[in-house]
Design an enzyme around this catalytic site. Structure first.
Site, PDB file in Angstrom:
ATOM      1  N   LYS A  52      45.690  49.024  39.699  1.00  0.00           N
ATOM      2  CA  LYS A  52      44.263  48.669  39.629  1.00  0.00           C
ATOM      3  C   LYS A  52      43.494  49.413  40.730  1.00  0.00           C
ATOM      4  O   LYS A  52      42.419  49.974  40.487  1.00  0.00           O
ATOM      5  CB  LYS A  52      44.083  47.151  39.762  1.00  0.00           C
ATOM      6  CG  LYS A  52      44.545  46.393  38.527  1.00  0.00           C
ATOM      7  CD  LYS A  52      44.639  44.884  38.739  1.00  0.00           C
ATOM      8  CE  LYS A  52      45.311  44.226  37.533  1.00  0.00           C
ATOM      9  NZ  LYS A  52      45.551  42.791  37.705  1.00  0.00           N
ATOM     10  N   GLN A  96      45.411  38.332  42.343  1.00  0.00           N
ATOM     11  CA  GLN A  96      46.542  38.615  41.454  1.00  0.00           C
ATOM     12  C   GLN A  96      47.390  37.352  41.253  1.00  0.00           C
ATOM     13  O   GLN A  96      47.818  36.734  42.230  1.00  0.00           O
ATOM     14  CB  GLN A  96      47.384  39.762  42.038  1.00  0.00           C
ATOM     15  CG  GLN A  96      48.489  40.237  41.125  1.00  0.00           C
ATOM     16  CD  GLN A  96      47.969  40.882  39.832  1.00  0.00           C
ATOM     17  OE1 GLN A  96      47.013  41.639  39.846  1.00  0.00           O
ATOM     18  NE2 GLN A  96      48.604  40.571  38.709  1.00  0.00           N
ATOM     19  N   ASP A 119      37.939  39.033  36.363  1.00  0.00           N
ATOM     20  CA  ASP A 119      39.127  38.702  35.573  1.00  0.00           C
ATOM     21  C   ASP A 119      38.768  37.747  34.438  1.00  0.00           C
ATOM     22  O   ASP A 119      39.580  37.509  33.544  1.00  0.00           O
ATOM     23  CB  ASP A 119      40.197  38.045  36.463  1.00  0.00           C
ATOM     24  CG  ASP A 119      41.354  38.991  36.758  1.00  0.00           C
ATOM     25  OD1 ASP A 119      41.499  39.988  36.025  1.00  0.00           O
ATOM     26  OD2 ASP A 119      42.110  38.719  37.715  1.00  0.00           O
TER      27      ASP A 119
END
Ligand code: NAD
Length: 293
Positions: A52, A96, A119
């Site tokens: 990412k 994460q 997200d």
């Protein structure tokens, strides 16, 4: 059979984003900034966050990686998120997952400012997505929608079978595919660990989205001729011939299923790169919305 090449499709999205970022900067605006938080040293999470961050650099985004030891307190993590919420330079915040057991993922997700929740896990964004309102859509299902769009796959009126009901993949995927959009307008059946007649249901699927996390679960005798098969699964299986000692396997028995399909995604190189492209698109949008204000 045609391979849905997620790597290629993601690259074309990244190429577009790169031009758009250059335009923003040219106009004297700031470049998008993604802040990623990684707790602990889980091998898969390390890999995901690294790619990412690398992808941010490729398109001209700024990125910040904040690392914490496994033992970090929930309070410290939440305080850090609050700081990022209040930092006007940060457009997107990503924590994460999975997190260590002593930290509540729900608390963490709820603490992220919905306007920086790239997200798309915050209940405010999930609620808007369900209602078809503008929102940040979870990166994996959003990436799959972008892939279907890229290959101009006709989904209208098709029967989609989604295997898996997680909040980050299966459930949002089922909502998006059933929405009155293009791609979308599918009739959706969502299957899970308690589904009884999974094989029969899969055989009805014009589109199958496999997101359960079990290597080679979807076999050729579960797939009808001409189906579109999207493999979300990523499982590490031991492979002594690899330097890392493992290789990645999808949820679909690719070798035997592929010959029956109209379209199929490979693993790796299918949904994975599209997930990152979708995350970048969300981050760009967050930044562009602020620049516009
Ligand atoms: P999860 O474990 O949260 O959910 C799995 C789901 O599968 C559950 O809803 C469960 O009910 C269902 N399931 C389990 N066994 C089943 C069975 N035998 N039959 C039918 N349904 C069953 O997993 P997740 O977070 O949704 O991820 C699923 C997979 O996708 C994992 O392999 C994960 O690594 C992968 N993933 C890939 C990406 C990507 O970018 N490619 C992103 C997210 C997740």
């Amino acid at each position: 059979m045609q391979i849905l090449d997620g790597k290629k499709a993601a690259q074309s999205i990244k190429d577009e984003l790169k031009l758009e970022v250059a335009q923003l900067v040219n106009d004297g605006k700031k470049a998008p900034h993604l802040a990623a938080i990684l707790v602990g040293t889980n091998g898969a999470s390390e890999t995901y966050v690294a790619s990412k961050v690398k992808s941010c650099a490729e398109v001209g985004f700024k990125s910040t990686l904040i690392r914490f030891e496994e033992e970090i307190s929930e309070m410290k993590l939440l305080d850090t998120i609050e700081e990022l919420n209040n930092d006007p330079d940060v457009d997107g915040i990503l924590v994460q997952l999975p997190l260590p057991a002593h930290i509540s993922e729900e608390e963490v997700i709820n603490t992220i400012d919905p306007e920086k929740d790239v997200d798309g896990f915050h209940p405010a964004n999930v609620g808007k997505m369900v209602q078809g309102l503008p929102s940040f859509v979870a990166a994996t299902p959003y990436g799959i929608m972008l892939l279907l769009q890229h290959y101009k796959i006709d989904t209208k009126g098709k029967h989609a079978i989604v295997i898996g009901r997680s909040n980050i993949v299966g459930r949002p995927m089922s909502i998006l595919l059933s929405s009155n959009t293009n791609p979308g307008n599918c009739t959706v059946t969502i299957c899970h660990s308690q589904t009884k007649n999974l094989r029969e249901l899969c055989l009805q699927g014009d589109i199958i989205i496999a997101a359960l996390g079990r290597a080679d679960f979807v076999r050729a005798d579960m797939v009808k001729e001409g189906a579109v098969v999207i493999d979300v699964g990523i499982t590490r299986v031991e492979d002594a011939s690899k330097k890392s000692g493992f290789r990645l396997k999808g949820d679909v028995d690719f070798e035997n299923v592929a010959p029956k399909c109209a379209y199929i995604t490979p693993v790796p190189g299918g949904v994975g790169p599209m997930t990152i492209a979708a995350l970048l698109k969300n981050t760009f949008r967050s930044c562009a919305m602020k620049n516009y204000e």
